[in-house]
Every structure is written in structure tokens, then in C-alpha cells.
Motif scaffolding. Structure first.
Motif, PDB file in Angstrom:
ATOM      1  N   UNK A 226       0.806  -1.230   0.000  1.00 23.48           N
ATOM      2  CA  UNK A 226       0.000   0.000   0.000  1.00 23.48           C
ATOM      3  C   UNK A 226       0.835   1.273   0.000  1.00 23.48           C
ATOM      4  N   UNK A 227       2.156   1.122  -0.054  1.00 24.95           N
ATOM      5  CA  UNK A 227       3.015   2.296  -0.230  1.00 24.95           C
ATOM      6  C   UNK A 227       3.619   2.876   1.028  1.00 24.95           C
ATOM      7  N   UNK A 228       3.420   2.222   2.171  1.00 23.51           N
ATOM      8  CA  UNK A 228       4.036   2.737   3.403  1.00 23.51           C
ATOM      9  C   UNK A 228       5.544   2.476   3.384  1.00 23.51           C
ATOM     10  N   UNK A 229       6.289   3.275   4.134  1.00 23.79           N
ATOM     11  CA  UNK A 229       7.718   3.002   4.311  1.00 23.79           C
ATOM     12  C   UNK A 229       7.861   1.773   5.214  1.00 23.79           C
ATOM     13  N   UNK A 230       9.062   1.198   5.240  1.00 27.19           N
ATOM     14  CA  UNK A 230       9.269   0.017   6.082  1.00 27.19           C
ATOM     15  C   UNK A 230       8.982   0.350   7.547  1.00 27.19           C
TER      16      UNK A 230
END
Ligand SMILES: Nc1ncnc2c1ncn2[C@@H]1O[C@H](COP(=O)(O)OP(=O)(O)O)[C@@H](O)[C@H]1O
Ligand SMILES: Cc1ncc(COP(=O)(O)O)c(C=O)c1O
Ligand SMILES: [Mg+2]
Length: 276
Positions: A226-230
Motif C-alpha cells: 500500500x506504499x508505506x515506508x518500512x
């Protein structure tokens, strides 16, 4: 509406709390479209709940992987891979997929069982999977096996262990202290390759946490898709699994799975993030 596509290469936990069942439920809760390439089927003895692991033919695993990858996958998770050959096939699949959203959950034992699936698997994971990992999510025992240092018992030892696993190629590492670590809170260590963070939530007293590890790693996977950072992905995953454990329940006399859908229904417990 087009959904993000998440693939788990994992085993079936027939009892529904862990494995690909946990992954699919968690993918769904995160609004992604879940797919499965099944590696093994885990069944339980109805009297005593001893686990039995039956691998599927590797040609069948390969066909499933080819099917799923042909659709264009946004993030991949690995779970129970019971043999060195399955680990190699999973590694090849990830390399071929083209996605860098890769979560390696290095499952070595089922909770409550103390026999590792196959001793050669650790080296195979180090060779074929860790170099592909955007993040790997070992529990304390698995972290000690991968790093070759033995099970860490303190935060300081977890830091050393995480560094070793990072040196093996994983870009980021979460070591799940969970219930096993002698801390007041349920404490996980996140290493992004540069900085260390403690992720803490209330330790739930109950033993109904079957599937917690799979649910955590599947949340990270969906969050990356969904495009979140790690970092954002692991923090949300900690909230998601904390809620799931807080609402764990007794399936029968032997096992208590987490409630995968608890966060959306009841909200999540507080998670604190501290750089250390
Ligand atoms: N009793 C508990 N209360 C709160 N959080 C827990 C508890 N047990 C495990 N967790 C959390 O669940 C996640 C999975 O950890 P763990 O159960 O150690 O993994 P695994 O299932 O792979 O052994 C981690 O975020 C851990 O901190
Ligand atoms: C198929 C499968 N995968 C993974 C696991 C590991 O589960 P956990 O999330 O409790 O670490 C299990 C445990 O029973 C399992 O049956
Ligand atoms: Mg696990």
C-alpha cells in the motif's frame, strides 16, 4: 477499483490461526488482494494437537508461483518453507517477481512445538532469502539461529543479533521479543540498517497468540504494497497484531488463535516507538 496484489508463499495451518490463513485474513483487513502459493499442509492430531507437516510436490508449488507472478505482484511474504528446495524455489520466485517489497518471515518451528522443521533450512534461508528481504521478522529463537549467536535474551543481545542479520543481506530486521523476552511490555526491536527502535505494547497475559508472527509479517507485507515506508509498515503491523492478540480466543482445549480482524472492530492498543 484496482487493489494492490499481495502474495504469500506459505503453509496451510488447517486450524486457521497461522500460516496462509492468517496471511489472507490480514491481507484482506489491509484492503489488499491476497494470493497464495502453498508449500505444505499442517494438520493436527485431534487428541493432543501434535502438528504434522506434509509438503506439496514442488512442481505444484512452481505452478502456483507462476500463476500468481503472472498477475504482477506488489508485495511478497514468505512463511513456512519446510525444505531447502522449497526455500530455493521461493527465492527464485522473489527474484523473478521484480518487486522489492519482500517480507521474509523465517518460520522455523510452530509455537508450542520444539523441533525445528529441518536443520539445513537456516543456511538455505541465509543463502536464498535474506539478501532479498526488505525486512525479515524472526522471533527470538529464529534470530539466534540466523545470526548463529544463540537465542538473544536482552535488548543489547537483540541489537547485536539484528546487526548480524542485516550483514547477511536483509535491509531491515524486526526481532520479535513478544512474550518470550523478560520485559514488562511486549517489546520488538526494529533495525532499519542505521537506527534501532523499540516497539512496545502492553503484554497480554493470555496464551491465545497462535498466529501472531504470521499476522505481524502479513501486515507489514500489505502495508508495503500500500506504499508505506518500512518503518511505517512495522509500526502499523505492531498495532494490528497487538489488537489481534488482545482479542485472542480459545478455538478448542489446545489452541487459541489471534483475532485477525480485531483492529478494525475494536481499535488498537497503544504502541510506543523509541529510538535506542
Ligand atoms: N502476550 C503478548 N502480548 C502482546 N504482544 C505479544 C504477545 N505475544 C507476542 N506478541 C507480539 O506478537 C508479535 C509476534 O511475536 P511472536 O509471538 O514472538 O512471534 P512468533 O509467532 O513468530 O513466534 C510481536 O509483535 C510480539 O511482540
Ligand atoms: C503453516 C504454518 N505457518 C506458520 C506457522 C507459525 O505460526 P506463528 O505465527 O505462531 O509463528 C504455523 C504454526 O502453527 C503454521 O502452521
Ligand atoms: Mg513465527
Amino acid at each position: 477499483m484496482v487493489l494492490k496484489k499481495t502474495l504469500t508463499i506459505a503453509g496451510s495451518d488447517t486450524s486457521g490461526g497461522a500460516g496462509m490463513q492468517a496471511d489472507l485474513k490480514t491481507f484482506q483487513e489491509h484492503g489488499t488482494y491476497g494470493m497464495v502459493a502453498l508449500t505444505v499442509v499442517v494438520t493436527m492430531d485431534p487428541n493432543g494437537w501434535t502438528h504434522n507437516v506434509t509438503p506439496l510436490p514442488t512442481e505444484l508449488l512452481q505452478k502456483q508461483i507462476d500463476t500468481a507472478l503472472s498477475t504482477g505482484i506488489d508485495a511478497i511474504k514468505t512463511g513456512m518453507l519446510s525444505t531447502e528446495e522449497i526455500i530455493r524455489i521461493a527465492g527464485d520466485a522473489i527474484a523473478k517477481s521484480g518487486t522489492t517489497n519482500v517480507v521474509i518471515d523465517p518460520v522455523m518451528v510452530c509455537k508450542g512445538e520444539d523441533e525445528v522443521l529441518n536443520p539445513g533450512n537456516t543456511d538455505a534461508m541465509i543463502q536464498h532469502l535474506l539478501p532479498l528481504a526488505a525486512v525479515t521478522t524472526p522471533n527470538l529463537f529464529e534470530a539466534g539461529q540466523l545470526a548463529g549467536t544463540g537465542t538473544p535474551k536482552t535488548i543489547a543481545e537483540m541489537k547485536t543479533t539484528a546487526r548480524k542479520i542485516h550483514e547477511l543481506g536483509a535491509k531491515a530486521v524486526v526481532i520479535k521479543g513478544g512474550k518470550a523476552l523478560a520485559t514488562e511490555k511486549a517489546t520488538d526491536l526494529f533495525f532499519d540498517g542505521e537506527k534501532f527502535y523499540l516497539l512496545e505494547s502492553e503484554k497480554v497475559a493470555s496464551t491465545y497468540n497462535h498466529g501472531a508472527g504470521c499476522t505481524f509479517a502479513a501486515s507489514v507485507t500489505a502495508n508495503l504494497a500500500n506504499g508505506l515506508s518500512v518503518k511505517e509498515a512495522v509500526i502499523e503491523a505492531k498495532e494490528f497484531v497487538s489488537a489481534a492478540i488482545a482479542h485472542g480466543w480459545a478455538l478448542n482445549d489446545y489452541v487459541g488463535p489471534v483475532m485477525h480482524g480485531a483492529k478494525s472492530r475494536f481499535g488498537a492498543p497503544q504502541v510506543t516507538v523509541t529510538e535506542i
